[in-house]
Scaffold this motif. Structure first.
Motif, PDB file in Angstrom:
ATOM      1  N   ILE A   1       2.811  -3.533  10.435  1.00 21.70           N
ATOM      2  CA  ILE A   1       3.122  -3.607   9.004  1.00 21.70           C
ATOM      3  C   ILE A   1       4.436  -2.870   8.759  1.00 21.70           C
ATOM      4  N   PRO A   2       5.395  -3.503   8.090  1.00 19.52           N
ATOM      5  CA  PRO A   2       6.658  -2.833   7.783  1.00 19.52           C
ATOM      6  C   PRO A   2       6.430  -1.592   6.913  1.00 19.52           C
ATOM      7  N   THR A   3       7.310  -0.623   7.064  1.00 18.49           N
ATOM      8  CA  THR A   3       7.191   0.612   6.302  1.00 18.49           C
ATOM      9  C   THR A   3       8.481   0.931   5.553  1.00 18.49           C
ATOM     10  N   PHE A   4       8.308   1.619   4.442  1.00 17.17           N
ATOM     11  CA  PHE A   4       9.421   2.220   3.731  1.00 17.17           C
ATOM     12  C   PHE A   4       9.039   3.671   3.503  1.00 17.17           C
TER      13      PHE A   4
ATOM     14  N   GLU B   1       7.497  11.587   6.016  1.00 20.14           N
ATOM     15  CA  GLU B   1       7.921  10.976   7.277  1.00 20.14           C
ATOM     16  C   GLU B   1       6.921  11.159   8.414  1.00 20.14           C
ATOM     17  N   GLY B   2       6.324  12.328   8.544  1.00 20.95           N
ATOM     18  CA  GLY B   2       5.421  12.572   9.658  1.00 20.95           C
ATOM     19  C   GLY B   2       3.983  12.144   9.418  1.00 20.95           C
ATOM     20  N   ALA B   3       3.703  11.486   8.316  1.00 18.99           N
ATOM     21  CA  ALA B   3       2.329  11.104   7.987  1.00 18.99           C
ATOM     22  C   ALA B   3       1.800  10.097   9.003  1.00 18.99           C
ATOM     23  N   TYR B   4       0.536  10.253   9.364  1.00 17.55           N
ATOM     24  CA  TYR B   4      -0.059   9.378  10.379  1.00 17.55           C
ATOM     25  C   TYR B   4      -0.173   7.930   9.905  1.00 17.55           C
ATOM     26  N   CYS B   5      -0.189   7.707   8.590  1.00 18.91           N
ATOM     27  CA  CYS B   5      -0.245   6.330   8.097  1.00 18.91           C
ATOM     28  C   CYS B   5       0.955   5.521   8.578  1.00 18.91           C
TER      29      CYS B   5
ATOM     30  N   VAL C   1       0.851  -1.187   0.000  1.00 20.69           N
ATOM     31  CA  VAL C   1       0.000   0.000   0.000  1.00 20.69           C
ATOM     32  C   VAL C   1       0.885   1.235   0.000  1.00 20.69           C
ATOM     33  N   PHE C   2       0.558   2.198  -0.861  1.00 15.00           N
ATOM     34  CA  PHE C   2       1.226   3.498  -0.892  1.00 15.00           C
ATOM     35  C   PHE C   2       0.261   4.517  -0.290  1.00 15.00           C
ATOM     36  N   ALA C   3       0.732   5.325   0.649  1.00 12.36           N
ATOM     37  CA  ALA C   3      -0.102   6.362   1.266  1.00 12.36           C
ATOM     38  C   ALA C   3       0.762   7.571   1.591  1.00 12.36           C
ATOM     39  N   SER C   4       0.106   8.731   1.708  1.00  7.17           N
ATOM     40  CA  SER C   4       0.810   9.978   2.028  1.00  7.17           C
ATOM     41  C   SER C   4       0.229  10.694   3.231  1.00  7.17           C
ATOM     42  N   GLY C   5      -0.928  10.260   3.709  1.00  6.83           N
ATOM     43  CA  GLY C   5      -1.627  11.037   4.731  1.00  6.83           C
ATOM     44  C   GLY C   5      -1.988  10.263   5.971  1.00  6.83           C
ATOM     45  N   SER C   6      -3.251  10.376   6.351  1.00  7.35           N
ATOM     46  CA  SER C   6      -3.683   9.792   7.624  1.00  7.35           C
ATOM     47  C   SER C   6      -3.733   8.275   7.586  1.00  7.35           C
ATOM     48  N   GLY C   7      -4.020   7.696   6.444  1.00  4.84           N
ATOM     49  CA  GLY C   7      -3.983   6.246   6.326  1.00  4.84           C
ATOM     50  C   GLY C   7      -5.247   5.526   6.746  1.00  4.84           C
TER      51      GLY C   7
END
Length: 186
Positions: free
Chosen positions: A50-53, A37-41, A6-12
């Motif tokens: 869930i791992p993040t990149f 970096e500071g996105a709530y998602c 999943v790609f997200a930029s915001g609250s998630g």
């Protein structure tokens, strides 16, 4: 078990709904990719395990450079499907070439009307009576890919913009997980 990224930029909120409805039941949500970096998602991903990149687009000279790095991360999990859920960047040719036909997006308007960044406001300003959401394949255009599914509701005309936005989010949360599940079965 098939894997999605999943790609997200915001609250998630769409990301969280996808994880809660599908993860380890219908598929593995193998990674969240985020460009802020500071996105709530990112916090949601940590809470959900869930791992993040997370990458910083400004650290790269051009889009193709950071998309190559994203492709390297994706190759580690080999996703069957890439799901855009509030990812506010246009997907470039590097990702499109690597994952042709495997990238989908949800848009908060009934495409082909009102593509782009603010479909809800555009639709409201136009005065539409039917509001909705569209799941579509991602191509080189902006919200121009083949439509997979849509859902809608009729406006009473008395709702505030905030109420419309909330109804749109509810539709997204209802529509996206079953569409993802259906595509993974193909």
């Amino acid at each position: 078990m098939k894997k999605i990224v999943v790609f997200a930029s915001g609250s998630g909120s769409n990301f969280q709904t996808i994880v809660e409805k599908l993860h380890l039941k219908k598929c593995e949500v193998a990674l969240l990719v985020c460009d802020k970096e500071g996105a709530y998602c990112v916090e949601r991903a940590k809470l959900l395990g869930i791992p993040t990149f997370v990458f910083h687009p400004k650290d790269y000279a051009k889009k193709a450079d950071f998309e190559k790095v994203i492709c390297q991360e994706l190759s580690k999990v080999e996703p069957n499907l890439i799901v855009l859920a509030g990812y506010m960047r246009i997907i470039g040719q590097t990702l499109l070439d690597a994952y042709e036909g495997k990238i989908i997006n949800i848009h908060p308007a009934l495409l082909p009307a009102f593509p782009g960044r603010d479909g809800i406001t555009d639709a409201l300003n136009y005065g539409v009576k039917i509001m909705g959401v569209t799941v579509h394949y991602v191509d080189a255009g902006i919200d121009t890919g083949k439509i997979i599914d849509q859902s809608c509701f009729k406006r009473s005309g008395q709702e505030s913009k905030e109420e419309i936005i909330n109804r749109i989010h509810e539709l997204e949360h209802e529509l996206y997980p079953p569409v993802i599940e259906r595509l993974l079965e193909l």
